[in-house]
Write a protein that holds these residues in place. Structure first.
Motif, mmCIF file in Angstrom:
data_model
loop_
_atom_site.group_PDB
_atom_site.id
_atom_site.type_symbol
_atom_site.label_atom_id
_atom_site.label_comp_id
_atom_site.label_asym_id
_atom_site.label_seq_id
_atom_site.Cartn_x
_atom_site.Cartn_y
_atom_site.Cartn_z
ATOM 1 N N VAL A 130 0.840 -1.195 0.000
ATOM 2 C CA VAL A 130 0.000 0.000 0.000
ATOM 3 C C VAL A 130 0.873 1.242 0.000
ATOM 4 N N ILE A 131 0.560 2.197 -0.876
ATOM 5 C CA ILE A 131 1.235 3.491 -0.878
ATOM 6 C C ILE A 131 0.168 4.574 -0.759
ATOM 7 N N LYS A 132 0.342 5.465 0.201
ATOM 8 C CA LYS A 132 -0.626 6.523 0.464
ATOM 9 C C LYS A 132 -0.231 7.817 -0.250
ATOM 10 N N ALA A 133 -1.176 8.781 -0.248
ATOM 11 C CA ALA A 133 -0.986 10.050 -0.950
ATOM 12 C C ALA A 133 0.247 10.804 -0.472
ATOM 13 N N ALA A 134 0.543 10.730 0.831
ATOM 14 C CA ALA A 134 1.691 11.464 1.374
ATOM 15 C C ALA A 134 2.994 11.016 0.726
ATOM 16 N N GLU A 135 3.106 9.715 0.406
ATOM 17 C CA GLU A 135 4.305 9.202 -0.244
ATOM 18 C C GLU A 135 4.286 9.471 -1.744
ATOM 19 N N LEU A 136 3.082 9.480 -2.331
ATOM 20 C CA LEU A 136 2.960 9.705 -3.771
ATOM 21 C C LEU A 136 3.264 11.147 -4.147
ATOM 22 N N LYS A 137 2.958 12.056 -3.239
ATOM 23 C CA LYS A 137 3.036 13.485 -3.528
ATOM 24 C C LYS A 137 4.402 13.913 -4.037
ATOM 25 N N SER A 144 3.354 9.789 -14.225
ATOM 26 C CA SER A 144 3.149 8.581 -15.024
ATOM 27 C C SER A 144 2.739 7.444 -14.091
ATOM 28 N N PRO A 145 1.447 7.394 -13.715
ATOM 29 C CA PRO A 145 0.983 6.398 -12.744
ATOM 30 C C PRO A 145 1.321 4.958 -13.112
ATOM 31 N N GLY A 185 -8.860 -1.495 -19.874
ATOM 32 C CA GLY A 185 -7.609 -1.226 -20.578
ATOM 33 C C GLY A 185 -6.563 -0.714 -19.617
ATOM 34 N N GLY A 186 -5.506 -0.096 -20.165
ATOM 35 C CA GLY A 186 -4.455 0.455 -19.320
ATOM 36 C C GLY A 186 -4.862 1.790 -18.718
ATOM 37 N N LEU A 187 -3.967 2.375 -17.925
ATOM 38 C CA LEU A 187 -4.264 3.651 -17.275
ATOM 39 C C LEU A 187 -4.211 4.829 -18.237
ATOM 40 N N GLY A 188 -3.453 4.686 -19.337
ATOM 41 C CA GLY A 188 -3.384 5.755 -20.328
ATOM 42 C C GLY A 188 -2.894 7.058 -19.722
ATOM 43 N N GLY A 192 -2.005 11.389 -12.265
ATOM 44 C CA GLY A 192 -1.426 10.891 -11.027
ATOM 45 C C GLY A 192 -1.787 11.732 -9.820
ATOM 46 N N SER A 193 -2.020 13.030 -10.040
ATOM 47 C CA SER A 193 -2.334 13.925 -8.922
ATOM 48 C C SER A 193 -3.683 13.610 -8.282
#
Length: 234
Positions: A130-137, A144-145, A185-188, A192-193
């Motif tokens: 699991v990765i949360k928003a705080a780490e993704l930011k 590029s998700p 399909g894919g994420l295209g 990411g935000s």
């Protein structure tokens, strides 16, 4: 006899609840110059005045547990090497904070290090990341998700159509869900935000995802309130 069994079941239930109230920190200690694992390195942390420590195994791996939820700093030391101190580690109930590989240098080396990220792993579901928003930011791949998700675990990759494949499984045996809806399909160009959290199941897939055998990527997007909080916390 019935009373004894009831008491045992009650006590086991208490122990299970207590276990879920704690978290863990896992990682691996490596030699910066050679990349070889460091055996018997001392890894420790402190919480509420109590010292919790362990040593690395023959693969350089360590586990600090059980840890109450909170913010920790981990110290790594080994004879002949510069000590490492990793701060601001947020431990969550029932989760494993995975530091990944932590490099340490000999006393003759002066090297600057940076911890670039971590993964939270469910203690009861070790095949779930699991990765949360705080780490993704602050992740450089947030734009590029698909690439970001593909970097979460080496067990995950994308096929020619941009769909995720887990553990080299055949096409169609893995699935991606966004807010409970399965993607075809894919994420295209998925922004990411807008991602609040990413969960990757590489095994022990919950029954709610049907007969999926390969793996599942679950994306939860931000709500209006999440966006509002982001804007006002800058």
């Amino acid at each position: 006899m019935k009373t004894i069994l009831t008491t045992l079941i009650f006590l086991l239930g208490i122990f299970a609840v207590k276990a879920q109230n704690y978290g863990e920190i896992h990682g691996r200690i490596l030699d910066h110059a050679t990349g070889e694992p460091i055996l018997f390195a001392t890894v420790s942390t402190e919480y509420g005045g109590k010292l919790i420590g362990t040593t690395t195994d023959d693969e350089g791996r360590f586990k600090l547990k059980p840890l109450q939820p909170g913010t920790y700093a981990v110290q790594v030391s080994y004879l002949g090497y510069n000590p490492r101190n990793i701060e601001n580690i947020e431990v969550t109930s029932g989760k494993i904070y995975f530091l990944g590989s932590v490099n340490i240098s000999t006393n003759n080396e002066l090297v600057e290090f940076e911890v670039v990220g971590h993964k939270l792993i469910d203690v009861d579901e070790p095949n779930t990341l699991v990765i949360k928003a705080a780490e993704l930011k602050h992740n450089a791949m947030i734009k590029s998700p698909a690439k970001l998700i593909g970097s979460i675990t080496p067990e995950l990759k994308t096929d020619e159509n941009g769909q995720f494949i887990v553990r080299g499984s055949r096409a169609g045996t893995s699935a991606t869900y966004v807010d409970g809806m399965r993607l075809t399909g894919g994420l295209g160009n998925f922004p990411g935000s807008s991602i609040k959290s990413i969960s990757v199941y590489t095994g022990g897939i919950p029954a709610k995802y049907g007969d999926i055998t390969g793996g599942v990527v679950v994306i939860e997007t931000k709500s209006y309130f999440d966006y509002f909080y982001d804007q006002n916390s800058r």
